[in-house]
Design an enzyme around this catalytic site. Structure first.
Site, PDB file in Angstrom:
ATOM      1  N   THR A 106       0.868  -1.183   0.000  1.00  0.00           N
ATOM      2  CA  THR A 106       0.000   0.000   0.000  1.00  0.00           C
ATOM      3  C   THR A 106       0.900   1.227   0.000  1.00  0.00           C
ATOM      4  O   THR A 106       1.765   1.374   0.862  1.00  0.00           O
ATOM      5  CB  THR A 106      -0.894   0.009   1.245  1.00  0.00           C
ATOM      6  OG1 THR A 106      -1.691  -1.180   1.251  1.00  0.00           O
ATOM      7  CG2 THR A 106      -1.805   1.225   1.262  1.00  0.00           C
ATOM      8  N   LYS A 182      -6.746   1.327  -3.702  1.00  0.00           N
ATOM      9  CA  LYS A 182      -6.456   0.742  -2.389  1.00  0.00           C
ATOM     10  C   LYS A 182      -6.568   1.798  -1.291  1.00  0.00           C
ATOM     11  O   LYS A 182      -7.051   1.505  -0.184  1.00  0.00           O
ATOM     12  CB  LYS A 182      -5.060   0.127  -2.378  1.00  0.00           C
ATOM     13  CG  LYS A 182      -4.661  -0.502  -1.023  1.00  0.00           C
ATOM     14  CD  LYS A 182      -5.597  -1.634  -0.612  1.00  0.00           C
ATOM     15  CE  LYS A 182      -5.270  -2.223   0.754  1.00  0.00           C
ATOM     16  NZ  LYS A 182      -3.989  -2.931   0.809  1.00  0.00           N
ATOM     17  N   LYS A 250      -0.005   4.434   9.222  1.00  0.00           N
ATOM     18  CA  LYS A 250       0.613   4.639   7.909  1.00  0.00           C
ATOM     19  C   LYS A 250      -0.423   4.977   6.835  1.00  0.00           C
ATOM     20  O   LYS A 250      -0.316   5.994   6.136  1.00  0.00           O
ATOM     21  CB  LYS A 250       1.389   3.388   7.498  1.00  0.00           C
ATOM     22  CG  LYS A 250       1.886   3.392   6.055  1.00  0.00           C
ATOM     23  CD  LYS A 250       2.600   2.103   5.702  1.00  0.00           C
ATOM     24  CE  LYS A 250       1.688   0.906   5.644  1.00  0.00           C
ATOM     25  NZ  LYS A 250       0.854   0.878   4.394  1.00  0.00           N
TER      26      LYS A 250
END
Length: 314
Positions: A106, A182, A250
């Site tokens: 990701t 995503k 994150k």
């Protein structure tokens, strides 16, 4: 899986870089489908597990990628992906011409585009292919892949994709599109987990039977996939990390950076991110992301179920 995944031929070699809970399942799925699979992980014990399953192990990413048609990178973020490609013993200069690098991390779409340009300049293909579904679906070869890249990248990666995934969405011919899809998923996932933890801990504060709350909500309009999936962790008092707090520190951080660059407001993302940051700061960063419920309990004095499996970060 498609018929192609069942018998892609013994001459297709795939390398998997990163044999954690997701990568190991993906490597096993490709091996089960008939590919010759080589695995590498920074932790030697992870490589040993794959070798014990009958796979091949390598001591470096470059050694794993040598001769491979498909190199699947299952690491955490863009920085780690760059290191896999271009760091010491990286795969970029070990891969044979025409091979495909499948990036499942990701990351910011801009980072994916930059990596793709650098990889393609070497005569290789790059498939921007983040994944969703969790470790159980990875083990069964039933992941969802959100992919973008050239036709050649898709065609070269197809035997591996068919082995690893139940659904492969082809989202365009430009790297970065898969990464953007995503990040939309991660925005929703992070906010939904935060909402689920807030709700179940609020129910505890009200003195409600939490098992009954779970039964009622999962049969009602307020349910979400994340409520249904994560609240059982809270009910069991088991915060063994299946997806950690730090993952959403994150990922929601990336969403916020992307939104800021577009001058787009993301107030729900921002609020959820603050809760993940607080949980990380309280020592729960490596614990399961359902640990947000423990943070809410600490702040409010609510009592949640406990278990001997509960991490000692509190």
């Amino acid at each position: 899986m498609s018929p192609l995944a069942e018998n892609p031929g013994p001459d297709i070699i795939a390398a998997v870089i990163g044999l954690g809970s997701m990568g190991l399942g993906m490597a096993r799925s490709m091996k089960r489908a008939g590919l010759d699979v080589v695995g590498y992980d920074i932790t030697p014990a992870a490589v040993d597990r794959f070798v014990a399953d009958g796979g091949r192990g390598a001591a470096t990413p470059a050694a794993a990628a040598k001769g491979a048609d498909i190199v699947v990178s299952v690491v955490v973020n863009g920085a780690q992906t760059e290191a896999v490609l271009f760091g010491p013993e990286g795969v970029a200069h070990a891969m044979k011409p025409g091979a495909v690098f499948v990036s499942s991390a990701t990351m910011d779409p801009a980072v994916a585009r930059d990596l793709a340009q650098r990889v393609e300049a070497l005569g290789l293909h790059y498939l921007d292919a983040p994944i969703s579904g969790g470790a159980a679906k990875a083990a069964r070869g039933e992941l969802t892949v959100m992919a973008s890249g050239s036709r050649q990248a898709f065609d070269t990666a197809r035997p591996g994709l068919d082995a690893m995934a139940a659904k492969v969405y082809e989202l365009g011919d430009e790297a970065g599109k898969g990464a953007a899809f995503k990040m939309i998923n991660q925005l929703l996932a992070g906010v939904h987990i935060a909402a689920a933890c807030e709700a179940i801990t609020f129910a505890a504060k009200q003195g409600l039977d939490l098992n009954k709350v779970y039964e009622v909500i999962t049969a009602s309009a307020g349910n979400s996939w994340m409520f249904e999936n994560r609240v059982p962790h809270v009910l069991a008092g088991d915060y063994t990390p299946l997806s950690s707090i730090e993952i959403f520190v994150k990922d929601l951080g990336i969403v916020q950076d992307m939104a800021r660059s577009e001058r787009y407001p993301v107030p729900l993302t921002a609020a959820a991110l603050q809760m993940y940051l607080a949980a990380s700061g309280a020592g729960m960063g490596r614990d399961d992301d359902s640990s947000l419920a423990r943070l809410y309990a600490r702040l409010s004095g609510a009592e949640l179920p406990s278990s001997t499996k509960e991490p000692q970060s509190l």
